[in-house]
Design a protein around this motif. Structure first.
Motif, short mmCIF file in Angstrom:
data_model
loop_
_atom_site.label_atom_id
_atom_site.label_comp_id
_atom_site.label_asym_id
_atom_site.label_seq_id
_atom_site.Cartn_x
_atom_site.Cartn_y
_atom_site.Cartn_z
N TYR A 152 0.84 -1.20 0.00
CA TYR A 152 0.00 0.00 0.00
C TYR A 152 0.88 1.25 0.00
N GLY A 153 0.88 1.94 -1.14
CA GLY A 153 1.69 3.14 -1.26
C GLY A 153 3.18 2.87 -1.10
N SER A 154 3.61 1.65 -1.44
CA SER A 154 5.02 1.26 -1.30
C SER A 154 5.55 1.59 0.10
N GLY A 155 4.75 1.27 1.11
CA GLY A 155 5.15 1.48 2.50
C GLY A 155 4.55 2.71 3.14
N ASN A 156 3.94 3.59 2.34
CA ASN A 156 3.38 4.82 2.91
C ASN A 156 2.26 4.56 3.90
N SER A 157 1.45 3.54 3.61
CA SER A 157 0.35 3.21 4.51
C SER A 157 0.88 2.72 5.85
N GLU A 158 1.90 1.87 5.82
CA GLU A 158 2.49 1.38 7.07
C GLU A 158 3.07 2.54 7.88
N THR A 159 3.73 3.48 7.20
CA THR A 159 4.29 4.64 7.91
C THR A 159 3.19 5.45 8.58
N LEU A 160 2.09 5.65 7.87
CA LEU A 160 0.95 6.38 8.43
C LEU A 160 0.39 5.66 9.66
N VAL A 161 0.20 4.35 9.53
CA VAL A 161 -0.34 3.56 10.64
C VAL A 161 0.61 3.64 11.84
N GLY A 162 1.91 3.56 11.58
CA GLY A 162 2.88 3.67 12.67
C GLY A 162 2.73 4.96 13.45
N LYS A 163 2.52 6.05 12.74
CA LYS A 163 2.32 7.34 13.41
C LYS A 163 1.00 7.35 14.18
N ALA A 164 -0.05 6.80 13.57
CA ALA A 164 -1.37 6.83 14.20
C ALA A 164 -1.42 6.04 15.49
N LEU A 165 -0.63 4.96 15.56
CA LEU A 165 -0.71 4.07 16.72
C LEU A 165 0.14 4.52 17.91
N GLN A 166 0.94 5.55 17.75
CA GLN A 166 1.89 5.91 18.79
C GLN A 166 1.26 6.16 20.17
N PRO A 167 0.10 6.81 20.28
CA PRO A 167 -0.46 7.07 21.62
C PRO A 167 -1.08 5.84 22.28
N TYR A 168 -1.19 4.72 21.57
CA TYR A 168 -1.96 3.58 22.06
C TYR A 168 -1.07 2.49 22.64
N ASP A 169 -1.61 1.79 23.61
CA ASP A 169 -0.97 0.58 24.13
C ASP A 169 -0.90 -0.43 23.00
N ARG A 170 0.30 -0.84 22.64
CA ARG A 170 0.48 -1.74 21.50
C ARG A 170 -0.33 -3.02 21.65
N GLU A 171 -0.48 -3.53 22.87
CA GLU A 171 -1.21 -4.77 23.08
C GLU A 171 -2.71 -4.61 22.84
N ARG A 172 -3.17 -3.37 22.78
CA ARG A 172 -4.59 -3.12 22.58
C ARG A 172 -4.98 -3.20 21.10
N VAL A 173 -3.98 -3.15 20.21
CA VAL A 173 -4.23 -3.15 18.77
C VAL A 173 -3.82 -4.49 18.17
N PHE A 174 -4.65 -5.01 17.27
CA PHE A 174 -4.33 -6.23 16.53
C PHE A 174 -3.88 -5.78 15.15
N LEU A 175 -2.58 -5.79 14.93
CA LEU A 175 -1.98 -5.16 13.75
C LEU A 175 -1.65 -6.23 12.69
N ILE A 176 -2.16 -5.99 11.49
CA ILE A 176 -1.97 -6.91 10.36
C ILE A 176 -1.19 -6.19 9.26
N SER A 177 -0.19 -6.86 8.71
CA SER A 177 0.42 -6.39 7.46
C SER A 177 0.64 -7.60 6.55
N LYS A 178 1.12 -7.31 5.34
CA LYS A 178 1.22 -8.35 4.32
C LYS A 178 2.53 -8.24 3.57
N VAL A 179 3.03 -9.39 3.13
CA VAL A 179 4.24 -9.45 2.34
C VAL A 179 3.89 -9.70 0.88
N LEU A 180 4.53 -8.97 -0.02
CA LEU A 180 4.30 -9.14 -1.45
C LEU A 180 4.83 -10.51 -1.92
N PRO A 181 4.22 -11.09 -2.94
CA PRO A 181 4.71 -12.37 -3.46
C PRO A 181 6.18 -12.32 -3.86
#
Length: 283
Positions: free
Chosen positions: A52-81
Protein backbone atom coordinates in the motif's frame (compact mmCIF):
# COMPACT_ATOMS: atom_id res chain seq x y z
CA UNK A 1 -20.91 -6.43 19.61
CA UNK A 2 -20.02 -9.23 17.19
CA UNK A 3 -16.54 -10.65 17.65
CA UNK A 4 -14.39 -13.13 15.73
CA UNK A 5 -11.51 -15.04 17.28
CA UNK A 6 -8.21 -15.00 15.43
CA UNK A 7 -5.18 -16.65 16.97
CA UNK A 8 -6.79 -16.65 20.39
CA UNK A 9 -7.87 -12.99 20.26
CA UNK A 10 -11.58 -12.15 20.36
CA UNK A 11 -11.74 -9.18 17.98
CA UNK A 12 -14.58 -6.82 17.06
CA UNK A 13 -15.88 -7.90 13.67
CA UNK A 14 -15.29 -4.47 12.12
CA UNK A 15 -11.70 -3.37 11.73
CA UNK A 16 -9.88 -0.54 9.98
CA UNK A 17 -8.57 -0.89 6.44
CA UNK A 18 -5.84 1.45 5.19
CA UNK A 19 -5.52 0.76 1.45
CA UNK A 20 -4.99 4.06 -0.45
CA UNK A 21 -4.10 5.86 2.79
CA UNK A 22 -0.76 7.55 3.45
CA UNK A 23 0.00 8.76 -0.07
CA UNK A 24 -0.98 12.42 0.27
CA UNK A 25 0.93 14.43 2.93
CA UNK A 26 -1.88 17.00 2.93
CA UNK A 27 -4.28 14.33 4.19
CA UNK A 28 -1.98 12.82 6.83
CA UNK A 29 -3.56 14.49 9.87
CA UNK A 30 -7.07 13.66 8.69
CA UNK A 31 -6.15 10.03 8.02
CA UNK A 32 -4.39 9.64 11.37
CA UNK A 33 -7.44 11.10 13.10
CA UNK A 34 -9.69 8.63 11.26
CA UNK A 35 -7.62 5.61 12.36
CA UNK A 36 -7.58 6.87 15.94
CA UNK A 37 -11.33 7.53 15.86
CA UNK A 38 -11.90 3.92 14.87
CA UNK A 39 -9.75 2.64 17.71
CA UNK A 40 -11.43 5.00 20.17
CA UNK A 41 -14.83 3.73 18.98
CA UNK A 42 -13.84 0.17 19.85
CA UNK A 43 -12.07 -1.28 16.81
CA UNK A 44 -8.93 -3.32 17.42
CA UNK A 45 -7.90 -4.62 13.99
CA UNK A 46 -5.81 -2.35 11.78
CA UNK A 47 -4.96 -3.83 8.38
CA UNK A 48 -2.16 -2.60 6.12
CA UNK A 49 0.48 -3.97 3.73
CA UNK A 50 3.93 -3.20 2.40
CA UNK A 51 2.33 -2.82 -1.04
CA UNK A 52 0.00 0.00 0.00
CA UNK A 53 1.69 3.14 -1.26
CA UNK A 54 5.02 1.26 -1.30
CA UNK A 55 5.15 1.48 2.50
CA UNK A 56 3.38 4.82 2.91
CA UNK A 57 0.35 3.21 4.51
CA UNK A 58 2.49 1.38 7.07
CA UNK A 59 4.29 4.64 7.91
CA UNK A 60 0.95 6.38 8.43
CA UNK A 61 -0.34 3.56 10.64
CA UNK A 62 2.88 3.67 12.67
CA UNK A 63 2.32 7.34 13.41
CA UNK A 64 -1.37 6.83 14.20
CA UNK A 65 -0.71 4.07 16.72
CA UNK A 66 1.89 5.91 18.79
CA UNK A 67 -0.46 7.07 21.62
CA UNK A 68 -1.96 3.58 22.06
CA UNK A 69 -0.97 0.58 24.13
CA UNK A 70 0.48 -1.74 21.50
CA UNK A 71 -1.21 -4.77 23.08
CA UNK A 72 -4.59 -3.12 22.58
CA UNK A 73 -4.23 -3.15 18.77
CA UNK A 74 -4.33 -6.23 16.53
CA UNK A 75 -1.98 -5.16 13.75
CA UNK A 76 -1.97 -6.91 10.36
CA UNK A 77 0.42 -6.39 7.46
CA UNK A 78 1.22 -8.35 4.32
CA UNK A 79 4.24 -9.45 2.34
CA UNK A 80 4.30 -9.14 -1.45
CA UNK A 81 4.71 -12.37 -3.46
CA UNK A 82 8.02 -11.08 -4.85
CA UNK A 83 9.33 -10.87 -1.28
CA UNK A 84 7.81 -14.10 0.04
CA UNK A 85 10.94 -16.23 -0.24
CA UNK A 86 13.30 -17.53 2.42
CA UNK A 87 15.95 -15.13 1.13
CA UNK A 88 13.83 -11.97 1.26
CA UNK A 89 10.92 -12.28 3.67
CA UNK A 90 12.56 -11.43 6.99
CA UNK A 91 14.27 -8.37 5.50
CA UNK A 92 10.92 -7.08 4.26
CA UNK A 93 9.20 -7.92 7.52
CA UNK A 94 11.85 -5.92 9.37
CA UNK A 95 11.23 -2.97 7.04
CA UNK A 96 7.49 -3.17 7.71
CA UNK A 97 8.09 -3.29 11.46
CA UNK A 98 10.34 -0.23 11.24
CA UNK A 99 7.72 1.76 9.31
CA UNK A 100 5.03 0.64 11.77
CA UNK A 101 7.24 1.56 14.75
CA UNK A 102 6.67 -1.79 16.44
CA UNK A 103 8.68 -4.93 17.11
CA UNK A 104 5.97 -7.45 16.16
CA UNK A 105 2.90 -8.02 14.04
CA UNK A 106 -0.16 -9.80 15.37
CA UNK A 107 -0.80 -11.27 11.92
CA UNK A 108 1.40 -11.38 8.81
CA UNK A 109 -0.32 -12.35 5.57
CA UNK A 110 1.04 -13.72 2.30
CA UNK A 111 -0.63 -11.09 0.09
CA UNK A 112 -1.30 -13.34 -2.90
CA UNK A 113 0.36 -16.29 -4.56
CA UNK A 114 3.47 -15.70 -6.64
CA UNK A 115 6.37 -17.64 -8.07
CA UNK A 116 7.93 -18.85 -4.83
CA UNK A 117 6.90 -22.43 -3.96
CA UNK A 118 4.10 -22.34 -1.42
CA UNK A 119 6.01 -24.73 0.81
CA UNK A 120 8.96 -22.30 1.01
CA UNK A 121 6.77 -19.30 1.81
CA UNK A 122 4.84 -21.13 4.52
CA UNK A 123 7.96 -22.60 6.10
CA UNK A 124 9.44 -19.12 6.33
CA UNK A 125 6.24 -17.65 7.80
CA UNK A 126 6.22 -20.40 10.40
CA UNK A 127 9.89 -19.78 11.19
CA UNK A 128 9.29 -16.05 11.61
CA UNK A 129 6.52 -16.85 14.07
CA UNK A 130 9.11 -18.65 16.20
CA UNK A 131 11.29 -15.50 16.25
CA UNK A 132 8.46 -13.50 17.87
CA UNK A 133 8.44 -10.89 15.10
CA UNK A 134 5.01 -12.17 14.10
CA UNK A 135 2.54 -13.76 16.48
CA UNK A 136 0.52 -15.46 13.75
CA UNK A 137 0.49 -15.75 9.98
CA UNK A 138 -2.13 -16.23 7.32
CA UNK A 139 -2.89 -15.84 3.63
CA UNK A 140 -4.79 -13.51 1.34
CA UNK A 141 -6.54 -13.92 -2.00
CA UNK A 142 -6.65 -17.71 -1.57
CA UNK A 143 -9.47 -19.82 -3.02
CA UNK A 144 -10.48 -23.36 -2.01
CA UNK A 145 -7.87 -25.08 -4.19
CA UNK A 146 -5.15 -22.86 -2.69
CA UNK A 147 -6.27 -23.60 0.85
CA UNK A 148 -6.46 -27.34 0.17
CA UNK A 149 -2.89 -27.21 -1.12
CA UNK A 150 -1.90 -25.17 1.93
CA UNK A 151 -3.47 -27.70 4.29
CA UNK A 152 -1.33 -30.47 2.81
CA UNK A 153 1.84 -28.74 4.05
CA UNK A 154 3.14 -29.63 7.52
CA UNK A 155 2.66 -26.08 8.82
CA UNK A 156 -0.33 -25.27 6.61
CA UNK A 157 -3.06 -25.71 9.23
CA UNK A 158 -1.25 -23.12 11.38
CA UNK A 159 -2.76 -20.42 9.14
CA UNK A 160 -4.78 -18.03 11.29
CA UNK A 161 -6.94 -16.31 8.62
CA UNK A 162 -7.60 -15.80 4.91
CA UNK A 163 -8.31 -12.31 3.58
CA UNK A 164 -10.45 -12.07 0.43
CA UNK A 165 -12.64 -9.56 -1.37
CA UNK A 166 -16.19 -10.05 -0.14
CA UNK A 167 -19.33 -7.96 -0.13
CA UNK A 168 -23.02 -8.36 -0.85
CA UNK A 169 -22.46 -7.66 -4.54
CA UNK A 170 -19.45 -9.98 -4.84
CA UNK A 171 -20.59 -13.21 -3.18
CA UNK A 172 -18.72 -15.78 -5.26
CA UNK A 173 -16.81 -17.18 -2.29
CA UNK A 174 -20.09 -18.33 -0.73
CA UNK A 175 -20.34 -21.14 -3.29
CA UNK A 176 -17.66 -23.18 -1.52
CA UNK A 177 -14.96 -21.09 0.17
CA UNK A 178 -16.88 -19.75 3.17
CA UNK A 179 -18.09 -23.23 4.08
CA UNK A 180 -14.58 -24.65 3.68
CA UNK A 181 -13.18 -21.99 6.00
CA UNK A 182 -15.93 -22.53 8.57
CA UNK A 183 -15.32 -26.29 8.55
CA UNK A 184 -11.58 -25.74 9.03
CA UNK A 185 -12.05 -23.02 11.67
CA UNK A 186 -10.28 -20.48 9.45
CA UNK A 187 -11.68 -16.95 9.89
CA UNK A 188 -12.31 -14.73 6.86
CA UNK A 189 -11.12 -11.14 6.67
CA UNK A 190 -13.27 -9.32 4.11
CA UNK A 191 -11.68 -6.46 2.19
CA UNK A 192 -13.70 -3.97 0.12
CA UNK A 193 -16.84 -4.89 2.13
CA UNK A 194 -18.68 -1.84 0.78
CA UNK A 195 -16.88 -1.71 -2.56
CA UNK A 196 -13.68 0.00 -3.56
CA UNK A 197 -12.51 3.56 -3.04
CA UNK A 198 -14.08 6.07 -5.46
CA UNK A 199 -16.48 3.32 -6.56
CA UNK A 200 -13.73 1.59 -8.52
CA UNK A 201 -15.73 -1.64 -8.36
CA UNK A 202 -18.68 0.02 -10.08
CA UNK A 203 -20.91 -0.88 -7.14
CA UNK A 204 -24.64 -0.16 -6.95
CA UNK A 205 -25.14 -1.45 -3.42
CA UNK A 206 -24.88 1.89 -1.60
CA UNK A 207 -27.69 3.24 -3.77
CA UNK A 208 -29.89 0.15 -3.70
CA UNK A 209 -33.46 0.96 -2.60
CA UNK A 210 -33.76 -2.07 -0.30
CA UNK A 211 -30.43 -1.31 1.35
CA UNK A 212 -31.55 2.29 1.87
CA UNK A 213 -34.92 1.18 3.26
CA UNK A 214 -33.29 -1.14 5.80
CA UNK A 215 -30.84 1.61 6.74
CA UNK A 216 -33.71 4.01 7.37
CA UNK A 217 -35.52 1.43 9.50
CA UNK A 218 -32.49 1.13 11.78
CA UNK A 219 -31.54 4.82 11.54
CA UNK A 220 -28.08 3.94 10.25
CA UNK A 221 -26.14 4.48 7.02
CA UNK A 222 -26.22 2.21 3.99
CA UNK A 223 -22.56 1.44 4.79
CA UNK A 224 -23.60 0.09 8.20
CA UNK A 225 -26.19 -2.23 6.67
CA UNK A 226 -23.69 -3.61 4.17
CA UNK A 227 -21.10 -4.14 6.90
CA UNK A 228 -23.62 -5.86 9.18
CA UNK A 229 -24.50 -8.14 6.28
CA UNK A 230 -20.83 -8.97 5.63
CA UNK A 231 -20.17 -10.04 9.24
CA UNK A 232 -23.51 -11.80 9.76
CA UNK A 233 -22.09 -15.36 9.87
CA UNK A 234 -19.86 -14.84 12.92
CA UNK A 235 -16.69 -15.99 11.14
CA UNK A 236 -15.86 -12.78 9.25
CA UNK A 237 -14.06 -9.55 10.10
CA UNK A 238 -14.70 -6.69 7.66
CA UNK A 239 -12.03 -4.02 7.16
CA UNK A 240 -13.63 -1.00 5.47
CA UNK A 241 -11.37 1.93 4.65
CA UNK A 242 -12.35 5.53 5.28
CA UNK A 243 -10.49 8.78 5.90
CA UNK A 244 -13.54 10.41 7.48
CA UNK A 245 -13.82 10.31 11.29
CA UNK A 246 -17.62 10.14 11.25
CA UNK A 247 -17.62 7.29 8.71
CA UNK A 248 -15.10 5.26 10.67
CA UNK A 249 -17.05 5.68 13.90
CA UNK A 250 -20.28 4.63 12.16
CA UNK A 251 -18.53 1.64 10.60
CA UNK A 252 -17.40 0.33 13.98
CA UNK A 253 -20.92 0.65 15.39
CA UNK A 254 -22.12 -1.74 12.67
CA UNK A 255 -20.88 -4.57 14.90
CA UNK A 256 -24.01 -3.94 17.00
CA UNK A 257 -26.49 -3.97 14.10
CA UNK A 258 -28.56 -7.16 13.81
CA UNK A 259 -30.42 -7.68 10.56
CA UNK A 260 -33.64 -9.69 10.78
CA UNK A 261 -34.19 -12.85 8.75
CA UNK A 262 -36.76 -10.92 6.71
CA UNK A 263 -34.23 -8.18 5.97
CA UNK A 264 -31.61 -10.75 5.02
CA UNK A 265 -34.10 -12.45 2.69
CA UNK A 266 -34.89 -9.13 1.00
CA UNK A 267 -31.18 -8.48 0.49
CA UNK A 268 -30.74 -11.99 -0.95
CA UNK A 269 -33.43 -11.19 -3.50
CA UNK A 270 -31.53 -8.08 -4.55
CA UNK A 271 -28.13 -9.77 -4.56
CA UNK A 272 -28.56 -13.55 -4.89
CA UNK A 273 -25.99 -16.00 -3.60
CA UNK A 274 -23.97 -17.83 -6.30
CA UNK A 275 -25.31 -21.00 -7.90
CA UNK A 276 -22.02 -22.03 -9.52
CA UNK A 277 -18.30 -21.69 -9.02
CA UNK A 278 -16.87 -18.33 -10.14
CA UNK A 279 -13.25 -17.13 -10.26
CA UNK A 280 -12.01 -15.52 -7.04
CA UNK A 281 -12.60 -11.76 -7.12
CA UNK A 282 -9.41 -9.79 -6.57
CA UNK A 283 -9.08 -6.03 -6.44
Amino acid sequence: MKTVTISGHALPAIGIGTWHMGDDPAKEEQEINAIRAGLDAGAKVVDTAEMYGSGNSETLVGKALQPYDRERVFLISKVLPSNASKAKMEEHLDASLQRLQTDYLDLYLYHWRGGTPLSETISELDRLKETGKIRAWGVSNFDVADLEELWQLPAGPNAAANEDLYNIETRGIEYDLTDWQAQHDLPLIAYSPVGGLHNELGTTMLDNAVVKQIAATHNVSAHAVLLAWTIRNGNTIAIPQSSQVSHVEANVKATELELSSDELNKLDQEYPSPTHKVPLAIN
